[in-house]
Design a protein around this motif. Structure first.
Motif, short mmCIF file in Angstrom:
data_model
loop_
_atom_site.label_atom_id
_atom_site.label_comp_id
_atom_site.label_asym_id
_atom_site.label_seq_id
_atom_site.Cartn_x
_atom_site.Cartn_y
_atom_site.Cartn_z
N ASN A 24 0.85 -1.26 -0.02
CA ASN A 24 0.18 -0.11 0.01
C ASN A 24 0.77 1.19 -0.03
O ASN A 24 1.44 1.75 1.13
CB ASN A 24 -0.77 -0.07 1.22
N VAL A 25 0.97 1.98 -1.15
CA VAL A 25 1.57 3.13 -1.31
C VAL A 25 0.61 4.39 -1.70
O VAL A 25 0.22 4.41 -2.72
CB VAL A 25 2.81 2.92 -2.29
N PRO A 26 0.43 5.29 -0.64
CA PRO A 26 -0.47 6.46 -1.06
C PRO A 26 0.02 7.14 -2.19
O PRO A 26 1.12 7.31 -2.24
CB PRO A 26 -0.63 7.04 0.24
N PRO A 27 -0.82 7.79 -2.88
CA PRO A 27 -2.22 7.84 -2.84
C PRO A 27 -2.92 6.75 -3.77
O PRO A 27 -4.40 6.72 -3.31
CB PRO A 27 -2.81 9.26 -3.37
N LYS A 28 -2.43 5.93 -4.41
CA LYS A 28 -3.14 5.00 -5.26
C LYS A 28 -3.17 3.64 -4.79
O LYS A 28 -3.87 2.80 -5.13
CB LYS A 28 -2.10 4.81 -6.54
N GLY A 29 -2.51 3.59 -3.46
CA GLY A 29 -2.82 2.13 -3.09
C GLY A 29 -1.96 1.26 -3.41
O GLY A 29 -0.76 1.20 -3.83
N SER A 30 -2.64 -0.07 -3.30
CA SER A 30 -1.84 -1.51 -3.71
C SER A 30 -2.39 -1.73 -5.05
O SER A 30 -3.17 -1.11 -5.78
CB SER A 30 -1.91 -2.32 -2.67
N LEU A 31 -1.90 -2.95 -5.58
CA LEU A 31 -2.23 -3.70 -6.92
C LEU A 31 -1.38 -2.87 -7.94
O LEU A 31 -0.88 -1.70 -7.92
CB LEU A 31 -3.81 -3.35 -7.41
N GLY A 32 -1.04 -3.95 -8.77
CA GLY A 32 -0.24 -3.47 -9.94
C GLY A 32 -1.71 -3.10 -10.64
O GLY A 32 -2.70 -3.58 -10.82
N GLN A 33 -1.35 -1.84 -11.24
CA GLN A 33 -2.82 -1.15 -12.11
C GLN A 33 -2.45 -0.80 -13.51
O GLN A 33 -1.24 -0.27 -13.85
CB GLN A 33 -3.22 0.01 -11.21
N PHE A 34 -3.34 -0.90 -14.35
CA PHE A 34 -3.15 -0.72 -15.58
C PHE A 34 -4.40 -0.12 -16.10
O PHE A 34 -5.61 -0.17 -15.97
CB PHE A 34 -2.95 -1.93 -16.69
N ALA A 35 -4.17 1.42 -16.80
CA ALA A 35 -5.30 2.32 -17.08
C ALA A 35 -6.29 2.21 -16.17
O ALA A 35 -7.51 2.55 -16.35
CB ALA A 35 -5.68 1.54 -18.47
N GLY A 36 -5.77 2.33 -14.77
CA GLY A 36 -6.69 2.64 -13.53
C GLY A 36 -7.31 1.61 -12.96
O GLY A 36 -8.21 1.59 -11.96
N GLY A 37 -7.26 0.39 -13.67
CA GLY A 37 -7.69 -0.95 -13.02
C GLY A 37 -6.58 -1.95 -12.69
O GLY A 37 -5.58 -1.75 -13.17
N GLY A 38 -6.87 -3.03 -11.65
CA GLY A 38 -5.89 -3.80 -11.08
C GLY A 38 -5.74 -4.88 -12.30
O GLY A 38 -6.65 -5.31 -12.87
N PHE A 39 -4.52 -5.30 -12.22
CA PHE A 39 -4.09 -6.48 -13.05
C PHE A 39 -3.30 -7.52 -12.13
O PHE A 39 -3.19 -8.51 -12.62
CB PHE A 39 -3.34 -6.08 -14.35
N LEU A 40 -2.64 -6.89 -10.95
CA LEU A 40 -1.71 -7.83 -10.31
C LEU A 40 -2.02 -7.60 -8.86
O LEU A 40 -1.85 -6.65 -8.28
CB LEU A 40 -0.21 -7.45 -10.86
N PHE A 41 -2.36 -8.74 -8.23
CA PHE A 41 -2.70 -8.64 -6.65
C PHE A 41 -1.15 -8.57 -6.03
O PHE A 41 -0.99 -8.02 -5.02
CB PHE A 41 -3.51 -9.64 -6.34
N SER A 42 -0.34 -9.79 -6.31
CA SER A 42 0.75 -9.72 -5.49
C SER A 42 1.87 -10.52 -6.43
O SER A 42 1.43 -11.28 -7.56
CB SER A 42 0.74 -10.61 -4.32
N SER A 43 3.10 -10.20 -6.28
CA SER A 43 4.00 -10.88 -7.35
C SER A 43 5.27 -11.35 -6.27
O SER A 43 5.60 -10.27 -5.34
CB SER A 43 4.42 -10.34 -8.28
N GLY A 44 6.07 -12.14 -6.62
CA GLY A 44 7.24 -12.18 -6.01
C GLY A 44 8.13 -13.49 -6.68
O GLY A 44 8.36 -13.41 -7.76
N PHE A 45 8.79 -14.42 -5.71
CA PHE A 45 9.48 -15.45 -6.51
C PHE A 45 9.66 -16.62 -5.26
O PHE A 45 9.23 -16.56 -4.22
CB PHE A 45 10.85 -14.95 -6.60
N TRP A 46 10.05 -17.65 -5.85
CA TRP A 46 10.26 -18.95 -4.95
C TRP A 46 11.63 -19.49 -5.47
O TRP A 46 12.29 -19.36 -6.76
CB TRP A 46 9.36 -20.09 -5.41
N LEU A 47 12.47 -19.80 -4.41
CA LEU A 47 13.50 -20.68 -4.70
C LEU A 47 13.66 -22.14 -3.94
O LEU A 47 13.02 -22.34 -3.03
CB LEU A 47 14.77 -19.72 -3.81
N SER A 48 14.39 -22.90 -4.53
CA SER A 48 14.36 -24.24 -4.01
C SER A 48 15.55 -24.99 -4.58
O SER A 48 16.20 -24.66 -5.50
CB SER A 48 13.36 -25.01 -4.36
#
Length: 251
Positions: A24-48
């Motif tokens: 959550n980064v004000p003022p736009k908040g969370s989510l990856g956003q495209f053209a004002g709408g969300g497209f990505l809730f969360s992302s990261g990685f895995w290692l094994s």
């Protein structure tokens, strides 16, 4: 520490512990956003991989409550200001503040262009013309906006969702994007450099790495995903008209 990259129609927040979008980064908040709408809730990685013939796994996947990494290098105070996110822009003044701040980033493992080939990052205008010349050092600016940080798998086993002792892994993350139109007009890139400094074990064998994503394109209930093994890529799209994007659902 958290910030965001904004390139053309893409807005993408992230922090210095490896979490992308679910920040959550004000003022736009969370989510990856495209053209004002969300497209990505969360992302990261895995290692094994294997350590002393024992299988291990860790990662950053906040939607699955997996957050095994701390800001900074191994043993560093995660709250140390130097463990923050370093920003570069193509509009920055050569040898200005962001170029000087990059000295701390280099101390933590960031790349740089070594113009005078002395192996030391020293951003100095050698000929005093207020311009950067190829024989002078400069930071690792990629495209128009570049953000860099380092984090390590130092979260104790008892504070992880799944038990697993820290292995002394450092991940150096660079997020970068173009600001101008063209073929990459709505692209944001993430580069990972993964290091085992050997503080815990000299060798990690058969290590696998993969990015991870929980994509929600507009409405979160109508997304499908697939993979292209030849191109080593994954993709997400909405398979019906979307409540936010309508009939023109992005992928």
């Amino acid at each position: 520490t958290a910030t965001y990259i904004e390139a053309n129609e893409i807005y993408l927040p992230f922090n210095n512990r490896g979490i992308i979008a679910d920040v959550n980064v004000p003022p736009k908040g969370s989510l990856g956003q495209f053209a004002g709408g969300g497209f990505l809730f969360s992302s990261g990685f895995w290692l094994s991989g294997y350590s002393n013939d024992s299988l291990w796994a860790n990662g950053v996947a906040s939607a699955n409550l997996v957050e095994d990494y701390l800001a900074g290098t191994i043993g560093m105070d995660p709250n140390d200001p130097k463990a923050s996110i370093y920003k570069l822009s193509s509009s920055d003044t050569p040898f200005g503040q962001s170029w000087q701040d990059w000295i701390d980033a280099v101390d933590l493992g960031a790349d740089f262009y070594d113009g005078n080939n002395d192996g030391i990052y020293n951003p100095v205008d050698l000929n005093g013309n207020n311009l950067w010349d190829p024989d002078e050092d400069k930071p690792d600016l990629i495209l128009d906006e570049t953000y860099w940080c380092v984090f390590n798998d130092g979260v104790p086993s008892n504070l992880r969702r799944w038990e697993g002792e820290p292995l002394g892994i450092e991940v150096r993350q660079t997020i970068f994007a173009p600001a101008s139109a063209g073929a990459l007009v709505n692209a944001v890139f993430v580069r990972y450099r993964i290091k085992n400094p050997g503080f815990v074990t000299d060798t990690l064998k058969d290590v696998y790495f993969s990015m991870w994503a929980d994509a929600d394109i507009g409405a979160a209930t109508d997304d499908v995903s697939g993979c292209d093994t030849i191109r080593q890529g994954t993709y997400f799209y909405g398979n019906v008209p979307d409540a936010f994007y309508g009939n023109q659902v992005p992928s």
